[in-house]
Motif scaffolding. Sequence first.
Motif, short mmCIF file in Angstrom:
data_model
loop_
_atom_site.label_atom_id
_atom_site.label_comp_id
_atom_site.label_asym_id
_atom_site.label_seq_id
_atom_site.Cartn_x
_atom_site.Cartn_y
_atom_site.Cartn_z
N PRO A 5 16.77 -23.72 90.41
CA PRO A 5 17.39 -22.81 89.96
C PRO A 5 16.64 -21.86 89.91
CG PRO A 5 18.08 -24.79 88.81
CD PRO A 5 17.06 -24.89 89.89
N HIS A 6 15.87 -22.23 89.22
CA HIS A 6 14.69 -21.23 88.51
C HIS A 6 13.67 -20.57 89.33
CE1 HIS A 6 15.27 -22.09 84.14
NE2 HIS A 6 14.62 -23.34 84.69
N ALA A 7 12.89 -21.22 90.43
CA ALA A 7 12.69 -20.76 91.70
C ALA A 7 12.90 -19.31 92.42
CB ALA A 7 11.96 -21.95 92.68
N LEU A 8 14.76 -19.91 92.60
CA LEU A 8 15.81 -19.23 93.16
C LEU A 8 16.28 -17.36 92.52
CD1 LEU A 8 17.47 -19.10 95.75
CD2 LEU A 8 19.45 -19.30 93.86
N HIS A 9 15.77 -17.50 91.23
CA HIS A 9 15.97 -16.41 90.76
C HIS A 9 14.90 -15.89 90.69
CE1 HIS A 9 17.58 -13.76 87.43
NE2 HIS A 9 16.23 -13.96 86.62
N ALA A 10 13.46 -16.51 90.99
CA ALA A 10 13.12 -15.22 91.53
C ALA A 10 12.43 -14.94 92.72
CB ALA A 10 11.19 -16.96 91.01
N LEU A 11 13.02 -16.00 93.30
CA LEU A 11 12.95 -15.08 94.91
C LEU A 11 13.74 -14.41 95.12
CD1 LEU A 11 12.69 -16.31 97.43
CD2 LEU A 11 14.23 -18.12 97.57
N ARG A 12 14.66 -14.26 94.73
CA ARG A 12 16.11 -13.09 94.60
C ARG A 12 15.50 -11.63 94.22
NH1 ARG A 12 21.15 -14.80 95.56
NH2 ARG A 12 21.64 -12.67 96.20
N HIS A 13 14.03 -12.28 93.29
CA HIS A 13 13.50 -10.95 92.36
C HIS A 13 12.12 -10.75 92.69
CE1 HIS A 13 17.33 -12.04 89.22
NE2 HIS A 13 17.36 -10.84 89.08
N ASP A 14 12.04 -11.15 94.36
CA ASP A 14 10.53 -10.75 94.37
C ASP A 14 9.43 -11.73 93.81
OD1 ASP A 14 12.71 -9.81 96.96
OD2 ASP A 14 12.50 -7.68 95.79
N LEU A 64 -1.83 -21.06 71.08
CA LEU A 64 -0.39 -22.54 71.52
C LEU A 64 -0.80 -23.03 72.66
CD1 LEU A 64 2.56 -20.78 71.31
CD2 LEU A 64 2.32 -22.13 68.95
N LYS A 65 -1.20 -25.11 72.43
CA LYS A 65 -1.66 -25.54 73.09
C LYS A 65 -0.86 -25.96 74.21
CE LYS A 65 -5.67 -26.16 73.24
NZ LYS A 65 -6.52 -26.87 72.27
N VAL A 66 -0.93 -25.99 75.71
CA VAL A 66 0.35 -26.95 76.79
C VAL A 66 -0.66 -27.24 77.45
CG1 VAL A 66 0.91 -24.24 76.66
CG2 VAL A 66 2.81 -26.45 78.04
N GLY A 67 -0.37 -28.79 78.23
CA GLY A 67 -0.92 -29.12 79.09
C GLY A 67 0.11 -30.07 79.70
N PRO A 68 0.64 -31.22 79.03
CA PRO A 68 1.51 -31.93 79.38
C PRO A 68 3.33 -31.48 79.73
CG PRO A 68 0.84 -32.99 78.04
CD PRO A 68 0.09 -31.55 78.28
N GLY A 69 3.47 -30.01 78.96
CA GLY A 69 4.31 -29.70 79.77
C GLY A 69 4.49 -28.77 80.76
N LEU A 70 3.28 -28.30 81.53
CA LEU A 70 3.07 -27.30 82.72
C LEU A 70 3.04 -28.68 83.42
CD1 LEU A 70 0.12 -25.03 81.34
CD2 LEU A 70 3.03 -24.45 82.16
N VAL A 86 7.11 -23.53 87.92
CA VAL A 86 6.13 -23.56 86.27
C VAL A 86 5.91 -22.38 85.22
CG1 VAL A 86 4.14 -23.57 85.96
CG2 VAL A 86 3.88 -25.47 87.06
N SER A 87 6.13 -20.88 86.30
CA SER A 87 6.23 -19.69 85.48
C SER A 87 7.42 -19.65 84.22
CB SER A 87 6.26 -18.91 86.62
OG SER A 87 4.74 -18.87 87.26
N ALA A 88 8.07 -20.56 84.87
CA ALA A 88 9.08 -20.27 84.10
C ALA A 88 8.71 -20.93 82.66
CB ALA A 88 10.44 -21.27 84.57
N VAL A 89 7.96 -21.67 81.82
CA VAL A 89 7.90 -22.65 81.14
C VAL A 89 6.38 -21.75 80.70
CG1 VAL A 89 6.45 -24.11 80.02
CG2 VAL A 89 8.01 -24.94 81.94
N THR A 105 2.39 -28.66 71.35
CA THR A 105 3.62 -27.92 71.60
C THR A 105 4.66 -26.93 72.95
OG1 THR A 105 2.65 -25.88 72.51
CG2 THR A 105 2.36 -25.61 70.37
N ASP A 106 4.03 -28.04 73.38
CA ASP A 106 5.06 -28.74 75.17
C ASP A 106 6.40 -29.18 74.52
OD1 ASP A 106 2.45 -29.30 77.19
OD2 ASP A 106 1.88 -30.00 74.75
N TYR A 107 7.47 -28.44 75.70
CA TYR A 107 8.44 -28.73 75.44
C TYR A 107 9.51 -28.40 74.43
CZ TYR A 107 6.53 -32.79 78.32
OH TYR A 107 6.48 -33.14 79.50
N GLN A 108 8.52 -27.40 73.41
CA GLN A 108 9.07 -26.77 72.42
C GLN A 108 9.96 -25.74 72.98
OE1 GLN A 108 8.71 -27.50 68.64
NE2 GLN A 108 8.74 -29.02 69.27
#
Length: 429
Positions: A389-398, A283-289, A412-415, A264-267
Amino acid sequence: MHALLDLIARHKQGHAVGVTSVCSAHPIVIEATLRHAAAIASPLVLFEATCNQVNQDGGYTGMTPADFVAFVHGIAARTGFDTARIALGGDHLGPNPWTSLDADAAMDKAEVMVAAYVAAGFRKIHLDCSMTCEGDPVPLPESEIVRRAVRLCRAAEAAYADASGEAPVYVIGTEVPVPGGATEAIEGLETTTPAAARATIEAHREAFHAAGLDSAWERVIASVVQPGVEFDHHEVIDYVPAKARALSEAIVPLPGMVYEAHSTDYQTRDALQALVRDHFAILKVGPGLTFALREALWALDAIERDWIALEQRANLRDVALQRLRDQPQYWRRYYHGDGPALTVDLQYSLSDRIRYYWPDPVIEDARARLFANLRDNPPPLPLISQYLPHALHALRHDRATSDPQSLAMAHVSAVLDDYHHACHPHESS
């Protein structure tokens, strides 16, 4: 396994809930998953190891099943995560690591492996004996696949009888590439037919009954089918609900069982939610992470190039590419180009063969030096914005700090957010 069984019971009662199965042995991915679960107060985190990754011979990670349990629980201890909320599964457990042997010898090894998984505390066991061994007919008849799966189930039940804790639950069937992914570009991907799905389940049910494994059959929670999702080096086949409607409906009358969807990676987020709604609830995910992790590491490498003096740089990307070229054993069956095309695939292929190289001591040393450089000289927000940019969003929201490992985990957490949204749509925005 109580939390997993409760979740499947809720799904069978009509709630569109599912579970994400994280198939990765990378410590940053494991920690990111645990921190993500803590942030969303998830009662269950499911990690799985494949037969090639982890087995009694060490697999490509060098870990036995007991080693993998200690590895995951060690990361949980460092992050303050309750190990009682962690479920462990074995994926594609069968003779695949030993297919160069004749079937009897390979199955002897597979029995030892399955018993070792159960003894170590793995309680979700995917019985997959679809691989052909030396001297086997090609393709292997389903009757023989089922006979071998029963043999492994016996080994698992015997190991459980000598262990403690909850009884193992089982997953049957395989409508997916062998562990590690497809070796060629996808052509003519077919969704499993309802008749084939029912036949696989019925064949296993009859064989379990004939072997006196009725109690184990009551703990078969899922069957692996092909819902029409896959990826190769450069393309993703997206889930189309209409093509899987009949297959989806076929599992509804069967008590206690859902489908397990691999690759299911990249869906997209919407496709993942549709899969869960349509009873592909695991839902199995590996390479996507690990692909997302590689994106983060390359972004941090780019930040280093813009921010750190030339003589201090770790040059992780260059070091890793050279190691891949020097040690091609994990990608040569998969990548057939040369020149710039090969350089692209080595880094960016969706099959993410680079994941096999992260434990390499030379690469790990460069990764550690990169992180040390950015800890000693934290990059400014504009550079983080440019590359992560995903990490910046997390950084700005503590939800992250400027520490490089925290930034990588945030990416990675955005996935993982997409999977949480799919599995618990009423708990996420």
